[in-house]
Write a protein that holds these residues in place. Sequence first.
Motif, short mmCIF file in Angstrom:
data_model
loop_
_atom_site.label_atom_id
_atom_site.label_comp_id
_atom_site.label_asym_id
_atom_site.label_seq_id
_atom_site.Cartn_x
_atom_site.Cartn_y
_atom_site.Cartn_z
N SER A 151 0.38 -1.29 0.00
CA SER A 151 0.33 -0.04 0.60
C SER A 151 0.49 1.42 -0.18
N LEU A 152 2.26 1.63 0.78
CA LEU A 152 2.86 2.32 0.87
C LEU A 152 3.21 2.69 -0.46
N HIS A 153 3.56 1.44 -1.14
CA HIS A 153 4.48 1.44 -2.11
C HIS A 153 3.72 1.98 -3.70
N SER A 154 2.09 1.37 -3.63
CA SER A 154 1.23 1.95 -3.87
C SER A 154 1.00 3.48 -4.50
N ASN A 155 -0.03 3.89 -3.29
CA ASN A 155 -0.29 4.88 -2.81
C ASN A 155 1.06 6.46 -3.07
N ALA A 156 1.87 5.86 -3.21
CA ALA A 156 3.14 7.00 -2.50
C ALA A 156 3.18 6.82 -4.86
N GLY A 157 3.43 5.91 -5.69
CA GLY A 157 2.48 5.55 -6.98
C GLY A 157 2.02 6.79 -7.24
N TRP A 158 0.66 6.62 -6.95
CA TRP A 158 -0.70 7.14 -7.58
C TRP A 158 -0.19 8.83 -7.01
N ARG A 159 0.22 9.47 -5.65
CA ARG A 159 0.73 10.53 -5.83
C ARG A 159 1.38 11.19 -7.14
N LEU A 160 2.57 10.38 -7.03
CA LEU A 160 3.74 10.55 -8.71
C LEU A 160 2.49 10.40 -10.02
N PHE A 161 2.28 9.44 -10.22
CA PHE A 161 1.15 9.18 -10.72
C PHE A 161 0.02 10.38 -11.33
N ASP A 162 -0.52 11.19 -10.80
CA ASP A 162 -1.02 12.66 -10.96
C ASP A 162 -0.37 14.09 -11.51
N ALA A 163 0.36 13.43 -10.23
CA ALA A 163 1.43 14.94 -10.24
C ALA A 163 2.65 14.70 -11.89
N GLY A 164 2.22 13.87 -12.89
CA GLY A 164 2.86 13.32 -14.15
C GLY A 164 4.44 13.35 -14.19
N ARG A 165 4.14 12.73 -12.25
CA ARG A 165 6.15 12.09 -13.01
C ARG A 165 6.12 10.68 -13.10
N LEU A 166 5.92 10.76 -14.09
CA LEU A 166 5.72 8.78 -14.72
C LEU A 166 6.98 7.42 -14.63
N ASP A 167 8.28 8.43 -14.87
CA ASP A 167 9.26 7.35 -14.39
C ASP A 167 9.08 7.26 -12.99
N ALA A 168 9.02 8.06 -11.78
CA ALA A 168 9.20 7.24 -10.79
C ALA A 168 7.66 6.93 -10.11
N ALA A 169 6.48 7.28 -10.66
CA ALA A 169 5.29 6.44 -10.67
C ALA A 169 5.62 4.86 -10.69
N LEU A 170 5.98 4.57 -11.36
CA LEU A 170 6.29 3.44 -12.15
C LEU A 170 7.45 2.50 -11.89
N ARG A 171 8.69 3.24 -11.00
CA ARG A 171 9.13 2.45 -10.08
C ARG A 171 8.52 2.36 -8.65
#
Length: 205
Positions: A151-171
Amino acid sequence: MTVTQDALDELWDFADPAASAARFADAAARTSGPDRDELETQRARAYGLQGRFEEADAVLDGLSGATPAVRTRVALERGRVQNSAGSPEAAVPFFRTAVGEARAAGLTFLLVDALHMLAIADTAGADAWTTEAFAEIAQVTDPRTLRWRISLHSNAGWRLFDAGRLDAALREFEAAREAAVQWGTPQQLQWAAEAIAECRAALEG
């Protein structure tokens, strides 16, 4: 029954909170004391997921808070009710209370739960709360507690995704999948795969 997290997991079906509430009510009726109170906190949570916020608060109002686990869970569920009702600012003090209670009692699973909820409700501090949660489980060996990594990684990923930081979100999504392989449920593994697919599609688009 002994109220362990595994026992609570067996009673939960987050896709059907009404049925879950009925199971928790039945289990609570067959026990007493702090065990009953912990079960009742989960009935309140199930009511909150149905939008039955006043009923959820009424259940929590009736609990004694006799043990650190009960006090932590009551604070957690009061916060979740506020957050689900659209008042994340009102939820934050409850989650902070849960953090304090859980940390003082050494309840790592509930501590990480509260930190992960703070990262949801307090968006400005989300990264700091997430970092703190990861620090709390750095030395943990319990598989159920380590499941929080998903959950921690997933939620962080969606925050990054919504901010347009797709490479970081994918990680982050890939880290969530790795955690799901080790400690997660089949549903969590599926969600992680779907998040990766959506993020890769966005990168390619």
